[in-house]
Design an enzyme around this catalytic site. Structure first.
Site, PDB file in Angstrom:
ATOM      1  CG  ASP A 342       4.184  -7.829  -1.232  1.00  0.00           C
ATOM      2  OD1 ASP A 342       3.767  -6.893  -0.246  1.00  0.00           O
ATOM      3  OD2 ASP A 342       3.508  -8.309  -1.970  1.00  0.00           O
ATOM      4  CD  GLU A 543       0.040 -11.311   1.936  1.00  0.00           C
ATOM      5  OE1 GLU A 543       1.052 -11.580   1.584  1.00  0.00           O
ATOM      6  OE2 GLU A 543      -0.489 -10.479   1.815  1.00  0.00           O
TER       7      GLU A 543
END
Length: 865
Positions: A342, A543
């Site tokens: 990620d 997020e």
């Protein structure tokens, strides 16, 4: 300084809502937990079985078996490659920080666009613009004039609820809504439609599905999970992977399909306190039975890539876990595709940085996502680490073997270039009516009816209906995060051609039946209606920014409740349509509503809401409610962890709850409304910026007579340039550059004022982290502002000027320093503003109002009024 001109701009624009459509900057995730978080959490948690046994994990047989011909082709290619060529396959830069010439020079195996990143930095880039970039990057990758290889690159994108980065694309309900419909067949249709829209823009690879199982609803990514329970997630993962990639033996990775990614491996939904990128302290059995089920089913049907998670497991970051990535995922489960990291996730591994992380490669990472300018030192350092023996050539060969295997399976060596593929440039596929019809059905099936007193719903369209609430005619708000921009903010209805708001659907139904409909913004109407529909809920977030510490809706600012109560006291029946990315404590709002619908984040087809809540002209239902809660609904604001099969399970509404039109209403108007969390004059930290601005604050730039909100990852206005940057994790800080040609102001501001009087009474400091990148050659001031001729400033030049270059330092200023007669603390629009007219570059992060800390302030004003 010309601060009056700045404050006049603030006052004018805020008071008249010129920029009311602008919301928060697309920030990112919270800082990684401190090293001792796992042990601290474990001390207060029940004893957990910490033993590891790889044989507990299932062995999964993929429907895509290894093909000897493909393996031979991979081996032949691998044998011909140099070390530099191999490592380039493992580095994934982002389109903002890599050029076509970089691709030609290095031959990267893949690249990505992050959320809110577009070709030419143009939010309104056309399908042709996306294809042009895909074609240019592809041609550069197969040009062997500089790097010596002709291996095609591949482009990855976060298409998490449709092709959500592209203007005009079909936006499906977010996963929380899809979980409520519990329909794997429709999920597969959604994935198929998404694949076509992605292929129309020349992109090969989708970073979806998210198969997290959120266990704490305070997590800002709760809406990315289908359910708190693995049952739905397990079924959906297989369906969406097959919808994206095609089925084995049929059209697997044909020219109608894209490469899928199941993410984030593993346990991202189970962190302590719902902390994004935090620590999961579940037992291994819980990791397998709760958090890994989406991987089991997704890999079984042939998922080709898995994305590693930011989270830790008992203190060890997933990006650096050899046990999880290699021993469990690759060796035990048997996954033969590639593992991608990620956003700079490797940089969070202990002992690593964004530009160097042998540990992540050795743990089993095959591709390191390197979205910032650190891709080049990361490439160089990884090559050096192989040469020194820190990383074995065998590990590099395994990684590149997996990358080449996926590319050959996907036909990238044999398919035409992106602009020449069958679906490329077919703009009619972007937001195609057939796709919108699928999304509309998904909206209908995702709605959950929580309350329906006196069978108020469905509503006759022949009535006088008043529609109000700030989400009624707001496609961006109903679509949530990961919508055009990363956080889903700074969008207006014009950014969604072909889409419909919830009001659009109601209006169409009412007018077709001969009724009357009026759209309002508050409780004001021209003629008293027969019924009011109020559409309200959470602002978009993604997020990090979405993390909360309490499930109370509009804690401390009950404006939506006031609207509901005002209508109800006028004798008007009230239907609430609640937009949210998680279940929230809304007892008071439920009490003030005659009917209450959890609509989640329905996406671009708001008309689907009207399909269910509005009756036919004859009074019969168009469609009944079929959605059921895939998350338990909390009884108190502190009940963030309440999951099916808990031993002490006692929610307000259980998993699987959902009324239909034939069901008896179960909720009255007498739910407890007092928050056990307290309130009143209690003062806690007010976070203004942490990995992104926290609502209601947003990043603003003011230069000369111009003022603009930050709408994506960068903002250039006059003499001021602002961009997101990485300090500890992905885009958790801001770089601010003044070029010295004119005075300019960086500000965190809101549309409406905040009352900060309690903070000054609590000995609060305004604290922020800063690093100086260039010398300070003119005054730098820190201000709080409340409007025209209503401001107070503190000169922080000496403090910043004496900081060590390139070294982060926390600066705190006693709020009493701002407490002048010129500042009205009960109506603060901008609690943090930096102003300079010189040439200066700094980075800032972690901006907070911190009570009970003035005694240690760097700038103290004990004698201030």
């Amino acid at each position: 300084m010309k601060i009056n001109r700045y404050l006049e701009s603030v006052s004018f624009l805020f008071r008249f809502s010129v920029l009311c459509a602008a919301l928060v900057l697309a920030g990112c995730a919270d800082s990684p937990p401190p090293e001792d978080e796992a042990s601290a959490s474990a001390e207060s948690a029940p004893p957990v079985d910490l033993s590891r046994d790889v044989e507990r994990w299932p062995v999964v047989k993929s429907s895509i078996a290894k093909d000897p011909d493909i393996e031979a082709r991979v081996a032949e290619l691998l044998a011909s490659m140099t070390l530099e060529q191999k490592v380039a396959q493992m580095i994934q830069p982002e389109i903002r920080d890599v050029t076509i010439e970089d691709m030609r020079r290095y031959g990267f195996g893949s690249y990505l666009n992050g959320g809110g990143s577009f070709p030419n930095l143009n939010k309104h880039a056309t399908a042709a613009d996306w294809i042009a970039l895909a074609e240019a990057m592809y041609q550069a990758s197969i040009d062997d004039s500089l790097d010596g290889t002709k291996i095609p690159t591949m482009w990855g994108t976060d298409a998490v609820h449709g092709h959500n980065n592209v203007i005009g694309a079909t936006l499906f309900p977010h996963n929380i809504g899809l979980g409520a419909m519990d329909n794997p067949e429709l999920i597969q249709q959604i994935a198929e439609a998404t694949a076509k829209e992605v292929m129309a823009t020349g992109i090969d690879w989708v970073f979806a599905p998210t198969v997290a199982v959120p266990r704490d609803d305070r997590w800002g990514r709760t809406y990315e999970g289908y359910s708190e329970d693995p049952e739905i997630t397990r079924a959906y993962s297989a369906a969406i992977v097959e919808g994206l990639q095609g089925a084995a033996g049929e059209d697997f990775l044909s020219d109608q399909r894209v490469i899928a990614t199941i993410k984030h491996f593993v346990g991202d939904g189970g962190t302590v306190n719902g902390d994004d990128q935090g620590d999961n302290i579940s037992s291994e059995s819980e990791m397998i039975n709760i958090h890994a089920q989406g991987y089991v089913s997704g890999i079984a049907v042939g998922a080709q890539t898995v994305m590693a998670s930011f989270n830790s497991w008992h203190g060890e970051k997933m990006h650096g876990s050899h046990y999880m990535l290699t021993q469990v995922l690759k060796e035990r489960i048997g996954f033969d595709g590639l593992i991608v990291g990620d956003w700079n996730g490797h940089g969070q591994v202990k002992g690593c940085s964004n530009s160097s992380c042998a540990q992540a490669v050795n743990a089993g990472m095959d591709i390191l996502m390197a979205p910032t300018a650190t891709w080049k030192p990361l490439l160089e350092n990884t090559i050096a680490q192989v040469k020194s023996g820190e990383i074995s050539m065998a590990r590099i060969d395994d990684a590149v073997t997996r990358i080449l295997r996926v590319k050959i399976r996907a036909g990238l060596f044999d398919k035409p270039s992106p602009s020449k593929r069958p679906l490329a440039g077919k703009t009619e596929l972007i937001g195609a009516q057939a796709h919108r019809d699928v999304a509309r059905q998904a909206v209908r099936e995702s709605l959950v009816l929580l309350k329906n007193k006196h069978a108020l719903l469905p509503l006759s369209p022949k009535q006088k209906i008043f529609v109000t609430g700030d989400a009624a005619d707001n496609i961006g708000k109903q679509s949530g995060g990961w919508t055009i921009t990363w956080q889903g903010t700074n969008n207006v209805n014009e950014d969604f051609p072909g889409a419909s708001s919830i009001y659009d659907g109601i209006k169409a139904a009412v007018e077709a039946a001969g009724g009357q409909v009026e759209l309002g913004t508050d409780d004001t109407f021209t003629e008293k209606p027969d019924v009011a529909i109020v559409v309200f809920g959470e602002e978009p977030y993604a997020e990090g920014v979405g993390d909360i510490n309490n499930l109370e809706y509009q804690r401390g600012n009950k404006s939506d409740l006031a609207l509901l109560q005002s209508l109800k006291t006028q004798g008007i029946p009230v239907v609430s349509i609640f937009i949210s990315g998680r279940p929230l404590w809304v007892n008071a709002e439920l009490n003030a509503s005659d009917a209450f619908v959890a609509a989640w984040l329905p996406g671009s087809e708001g008309v689907g809401v009207a399909d269910v809540v509005m009756a036919k002209a004859d009074g019969s239902a168009n469609f009944d409610f079929s959605g059921k809660l895939s998350y338990s609904w909390p009884k108190t604001p502190d009940q963030a962890v309440v999951n099916r099969f808990d031993s002490d399970y006692a929610p307000l509404l259980p998993y699987g709850f959902g009324l239909g039109y034939g069901n008896k209403n179960v909720l009255g108007d007498d739910l407890p409304e007092e928050s056990a969390s307290g309130g009143g004059e209690q003062v806690a930290d007010m976070v203004l910026f942490a990995s992104g601005p926290k609502a209601p604050w947003r990043v603003m730039a003011i230069s000369g007579d111009m003022m603009e909100p930050m709408k994506s990852n960068t903002l250039q206005l006059g003499s001021l340039n602002i961009r997101t940057t990485d300090r500890k994790i992905q885009e958790d800080a801001l770089q601010i550059d003044w070029d010295g040609t004119d005075e300019a102001h960086f500000s965190l501001a809101a549309d409406f004022p905040e009352d900060l009087r309690a903070y000054i009474e609590a000995d609060t400091t305004l604290s922020f982290d800063v690093v100086r990148l260039t010398p300070v050659d003119s005054e730098l001031s820190l201000s709080m502002a409340c409007g025209r001729d209503c401001f107070s400033s503190v000169d922080i030049t000496p403090l910043v000027a004496t900081l060590s270059s390139n070294e982060w330092k926390k600066i705190s200023v006693d709020m009493k320093c701002f407490a002048t007669e010129a500042l009205a603390l009960d109506k603060i629009y901008a609690p943090f503003s930096l102003t300079s007219n010189g040439k200066l570059s700094i980075q800032v992060s972690d901006i907070v109002l911190k009570p009970f800390s003035s005694a240690s302030a760097d700038i103290s004003c004990t004698d201030a009024p």
